[in-house]
Every structure is written in C-alpha cells, then in structure tokens.
Design an enzyme around this catalytic site. Structure first.
Site, PDB file in Angstrom:
ATOM      1  N   VAL A  22      -4.463  31.145  -8.616  1.00 34.31           N
ATOM      2  CA  VAL A  22      -3.955  29.871  -8.075  1.00 34.31           C
ATOM      3  C   VAL A  22      -4.900  29.305  -7.015  1.00 34.31           C
ATOM      4  CG1 VAL A  22      -2.047  28.762  -6.843  1.00 34.31           C
ATOM      5  CG2 VAL A  22      -1.570  30.527  -8.549  1.00 34.31           C
ATOM      6  N   ASP A 194     -16.365 -10.024 -31.328  1.00 36.54           N
ATOM      7  CA  ASP A 194     -17.089 -10.339 -32.559  1.00 36.54           C
ATOM      8  C   ASP A 194     -16.111 -10.540 -33.695  1.00 36.54           C
ATOM      9  OD1 ASP A 194     -19.698 -10.015 -31.713  1.00 36.54           O
ATOM     10  OD2 ASP A 194     -19.604  -7.849 -31.943  1.00 36.54           O
ATOM     11  N   LYS A 216     -19.607 -14.662 -35.934  1.00 31.88           N
ATOM     12  CA  LYS A 216     -20.211 -15.742 -36.705  1.00 31.88           C
ATOM     13  C   LYS A 216     -19.203 -16.868 -36.920  1.00 31.88           C
ATOM     14  CE  LYS A 216     -23.803 -13.096 -38.872  1.00 31.88           C
ATOM     15  NZ  LYS A 216     -24.019 -12.031 -39.827  1.00 31.88           N
ATOM     16  N   GLY A 248     -17.661  -0.955 -34.265  1.00 34.67           N
ATOM     17  CA  GLY A 248     -18.341   0.344 -34.315  1.00 34.67           C
ATOM     18  C   GLY A 248     -18.670   0.861 -32.941  1.00 34.67           C
ATOM     19  N   GLY A 355     -14.461  -1.054 -44.591  1.00 30.02           N
ATOM     20  CA  GLY A 355     -13.871   0.271 -44.376  1.00 30.02           C
ATOM     21  C   GLY A 355     -12.824   0.248 -43.277  1.00 30.02           C
TER      22      GLY A 355
HETATM   23  N1  SAH Z   1     -22.246  -1.482 -34.109  1.00 30.60           N
HETATM   24  C1  SAH Z   1     -21.695  -1.452 -35.446  1.00 30.60           C
HETATM   25  C2  SAH Z   1     -22.658  -2.006 -36.481  1.00 30.60           C
HETATM   26  C3  SAH Z   1     -22.918  -3.468 -36.327  1.00 30.60           C
HETATM   27  S1  SAH Z   1     -23.998  -4.091 -37.556  1.00 30.60           S
HETATM   28  C4  SAH Z   1     -21.287  -0.026 -35.790  1.00 30.60           C
HETATM   29  O1  SAH Z   1     -21.634   0.914 -35.047  1.00 30.60           O
HETATM   30  O2  SAH Z   1     -20.565   0.132 -36.758  1.00 30.60           O
HETATM   31  C5  SAH Z   1     -22.863  -4.713 -38.739  1.00 30.60           C
HETATM   32  C6  SAH Z   1     -22.800  -3.824 -39.965  1.00 30.60           C
HETATM   33  O3  SAH Z   1     -21.956  -2.718 -39.705  1.00 30.60           O
HETATM   34  C7  SAH Z   1     -22.203  -4.476 -41.175  1.00 30.60           C
HETATM   35  O4  SAH Z   1     -23.131  -5.268 -41.837  1.00 30.60           O
HETATM   36  C8  SAH Z   1     -21.841  -3.275 -41.994  1.00 30.60           C
HETATM   37  O5  SAH Z   1     -22.967  -2.695 -42.593  1.00 30.60           O
HETATM   38  C9  SAH Z   1     -21.372  -2.322 -40.926  1.00 30.60           C
HETATM   39  N2  SAH Z   1     -19.904  -2.357 -40.757  1.00 30.60           N
HETATM   40  C10 SAH Z   1     -19.235  -2.597 -39.621  1.00 30.60           C
HETATM   41  N3  SAH Z   1     -17.903  -2.487 -39.820  1.00 30.60           N
HETATM   42  C11 SAH Z   1     -17.747  -2.144 -41.104  1.00 30.60           C
HETATM   43  C12 SAH Z   1     -16.612  -1.858 -41.918  1.00 30.60           C
HETATM   44  N4  SAH Z   1     -15.370  -1.905 -41.422  1.00 30.60           N
HETATM   45  N5  SAH Z   1     -16.812  -1.517 -43.193  1.00 30.60           N
HETATM   46  C13 SAH Z   1     -18.058  -1.445 -43.703  1.00 30.60           C
HETATM   47  N6  SAH Z   1     -19.160  -1.713 -42.982  1.00 30.60           N
HETATM   48  C14 SAH Z   1     -19.016  -2.049 -41.710  1.00 30.60           C
END
Ligand code: SAH
Length: 413
Positions: A22, A194, A216, A248, A355
């Site tokens: 402790v 984004d 975009k 990501g 995905g």
């Molecule tokens: N920073 C992000 C990538 C950005 S570049 C990461 O780490 O995932 C953008 C690319 O990421 C897309 O053109 C595609 O290739 C991929 N991407 C991001 N999200 C996705 C998803 N849900 N399914 C498939 N590809 C994906």
C-alpha cells in the site's frame, strides 16, 4: 463531512510511513504528482528499494519517529499496524499536518480521492465511511467513462488560450473513434472536418459549435491546405479550442504534419489523437489480415499518387502485402508494371470501398484481372486496395492457407 480539495504537492515533502504494497503504491502516485516523497520503514520491500534507487525517493530505513513527520505537508500512515498508523496520525495532528490513515479512514484527517484526469480536469471520489477502495474506484470509473463518452460538454466557459487538436476519426464508423477523440470533440468550440471519417459525430455536437467543412465541395475542389491551416490558426488565436477531425489517422496521407507546422509557426498549441488508419482498419473489417505468419510478413502502405514506384514493385516482388490508398485510378498501371516485373498475374487483389460504413463493398480480383474487374464493377473512391496473398477470397476461412511456415513474423509464437 469532508471537503474535497486539489492539493498541489509538487516539490513538497510528503512522508509515507510503511513501504509495503500500500505504502509503495501511494508513494508512486505521489511521485507522479511531483511530490518530494520520504518513505519510512525498518524493512522496506524490494520494490521500495528499487524506487529509492531509481526515482527521487528518500528512504529512511528504521522505525518511524515523531520527528519524521516534522516539516511534512502531508503524511500517509500505511504500515500494516493500526496502532502505529494511529500514532503517526496523532503526531501529525499535533503538528497540524494532514494525515491519511490507510488502515482506518476515520482515524486520519485526510483521505486520498480515487481520481481520473481528463486534460486539465481531475475528477475525484472520496468516501467518508469505512474504507472500501473498490467501491470508490467503481464510482470513479463510472464518472470517468461518462466524461470520456463525449456526452459531457467540456467546452471552456472563460477566455483562455486557444489550441488545436488533430483527431484521427478512423475510417467512418463512429464506433471506431478513439475515446480521447470523443473527449476532444466534447471540448471543441470549433470542428474543422473533412468528407471522410466519422462525420456522423458532427450531429451530436451542441448547435453553437462552429463546424467548418473543408471536405471536397460539390464541384470536387478541395479547400486548399493553406486555407485550412489559416482557419485552424485563426480560430485558435481567438482563444477557441479547435478540433481538426480527420479521416483515418492524421499522419497517414492526412497532411497532419503540415497542419502541425502551421500551428507551431503561429505559436498555437497543437496536439494529436491518433486514429485507426483506413490502411489497416478497412482491410481488417473486410477480413483481410495484412500480415500472416508464413504468408506475408511485411506491409507496404502507399498512395496511388506514387504510382508504380520502385518501392511498391519491390515490395510486391518480395511477397509483402501492398496497401494502396487513393489508388483507384492508379490501379491498372500498378498491376501492369508489377506483371512486367515478373510478379505472378494470379496474385490476389481486393478492393474495399467505403470500409466500415453500411455501403462497404469488397471486390476481389487478381493482378491480371483487377483493372478490368474494377472498371466493370464501377469501383470508386474512397477505396483501399490490398495486393498480396492475404487478399485471396476466403483467406480466413481456410486455416491451411497460412499456418505452416516457421516463426518468421517476429511475433515469437
Ligand atoms: N488519413 C486517412 C487517409 C486519407 S487519404 C487514413 O489514415 O485513413 C484518403 C484515402 O483514404 C481514400 O482515397 C481511400 O483510399 C482511403 N480511405 C479513407 N477512408 C476510407 C474508407 N472508409 N474506406 C476505404 N478507403 C478509405
């Protein structure tokens, strides 16, 4: 009754009596808080000795005396002997020094809160009843989970220094956003977002949080990076907490590094919450293990913009798994170049679009057929391309596929 206070123990003498389990644990916590810890015990544990030699702990190896508590800001009586603890508490009281009695909560004058820290907030729980550490910790954990869930408005209410937090939002499913990211969002005055990533989280923000969409536009023109940087810096310099929510991971083809540079150049505090990159997360959700013992022991992640560069061709030739982001347009060229280098035309290729979302679609092909199949199926961005034996259809359904080789993945099993 008890009053919960936040003590600043940095550099202050705290005496811990008893260097058993402790006492050593308490001492370690106090050290983390920056306290000047003095441990008193006639026969300290090995752990305590190690702490004394590694860290800045003063070890007094003898029975405790009244003089030991002299000059302490706080005393912790944590010997295994209730009578000794009571005596230490009495010495402390006589000197008007707060004392935590580990064996008898009521027998001391202070209790240590079970706490969790969230950025600049510390949430603590103490009980005024008989000691029941597990119960107190359960309440602490429930509160911590609640604060981290993103359901609590953590925005600062007074003027303060602004800052920027880059949050990796994962591939899209809000369930894949890190807990630290939810906490950052709950503290955000402004969210710069984004098109990709966990945009569903934006619906949960209070209506007065400013959301700046730099994804975009319908005309497919992205907001220039300089303009994004300018928005981040501008809001932070106004004293706001800015979350840059990215798809990501911020540092995997996410231009996170450029945003950090811009903030630093402007003297703006900036931090990062890593995310699940689509490069790794999207194949996993589609049932594609990027490495597998005996099949693929390294992974090369690249972008379609790099095209069929030497590193990608060499990786394919060496049997590495290649993961391609932003690669739909470049796919035919890379497949053709790889085959020209002698890579087997039957090498499996999988393309995973969108995905982790309800619109996820997995298309299977080979190096030889990928260009035609992708065009026929109308594959479009955002998509992850995986090239390699792990991308074979049903790979995870067939245990024989991949289990026979020696331990060559470094994982040691
Ligand atoms: N920073 C992000 C990538 C950005 S570049 C990461 O780490 O995932 C953008 C690319 O990421 C897309 O053109 C595609 O290739 C991929 N991407 C991001 N999200 C996705 C998803 N849900 N399914 C498939 N590809 C994906």
């Amino acid at each position: 009754m008890t009053t919960l206070v936040g003590l600043d123990l940095a550099g202050r003498r705290v005496v811990v009596v008893g260097a058993g389990v402790v006492g050593t644990r308490r001492a370690r916590r106090l050290l983390e808080d920056g306290a000047w810890v003095v441990l008193v015990d006639p026969s300290p544990s090995d752990d305590a000795r190690r702490m004394a030699s590694d860290d800045d702990v003063e070890l007094v190896e003898r029975a405790v005396e009244a003089a030991d508590v002299e000059g302490a800001w706080l005393v912790v009586a944590a010997t295994g002997h209730p009578a000794v603890n009571a005596e230490v508490a009495a010495w402390s009281v006589a000197r008007r020094t707060w004392c935590v009695n580990a064996s008898d909560g009521r027998g001391g004058t202070a209790r240590v809160a079970a706490s969790s820290t969230h950025d600049d907030l510390t949430v603590g729980v103490v009980s005024t009843g008989d000691p029941d550490p597990r119960r107190v910790a359960t309440v602490r954990d429930a509160l911590a989970d609640h604060v981290r869930s993103g359901a609590v408005d953590l925005r600062r209410q007074r003027t303060r220094r602004g800052r920027v937090v880059l949050v990796g939002g994962g591939p899209g499913d809000p369930g894949l956003v890190p807990v630290a990211g939810l906490e950052a969002l709950a503290a955000a005055d402004v969210v710069v977002t984004d098109r990709l990533g966990a945009t569903a989280l934006l619906d949960r923000l209070p209506p007065d949080v400013e959301v700046v969409d730099v994804g975009k536009t319908p005309t497919h023109h992205p907001v220039p990076q300089d303009e994004i940087n300018r928005v981040l810096v501008d809001r932070a310099l106004r004293g706001l907490t800015v979350v840059r929510l990215k798809g990501g991971d911020p540092y995997v083809f996410g231009r996170g590094g450029e945003e950090v540079h811009a903030c630093r150049a402007a003297g703006v505090e900036v931090s990062v919450v890593p995310g699940i990159t689509s490069a790794f997360g999207v194949p996993a959700l589609a049932g594609i293990p990027l490495t597998q013992r005996g099949v693929a022991t390294s992974v090369h992640v690249t972008s379609g913009h790099a095209g069929a560069d030497a590193a990608t061709l060499a990786s394919l030739a060496a049997g590495a798994t290649v993961v391609l982001l932003m690669g739909v347009a470049a796919l035919p060229g890379i497949c053709a170049a790889a085959m020209a280098e002698g890579v087997d035309a039957d090498l499996p290729v999988a393309v995973v679009e969108r995905g982790s979302t309800v619109e996820e679609r997995v298309t299977r092909a080979t190096l030889g057929t990928a260009a035609e199949v992708a065009s026929r199926e109308g594959v479009r961005a955002p998509a992850i391309v995986v090239m390699g034996r792990v991308a074979a259809p049903g790979f995870l359904d067939d245990p024989v596929c991949a289990t026979t080789a020696p331990d060559d993945d470094g994982a040691g099993r």
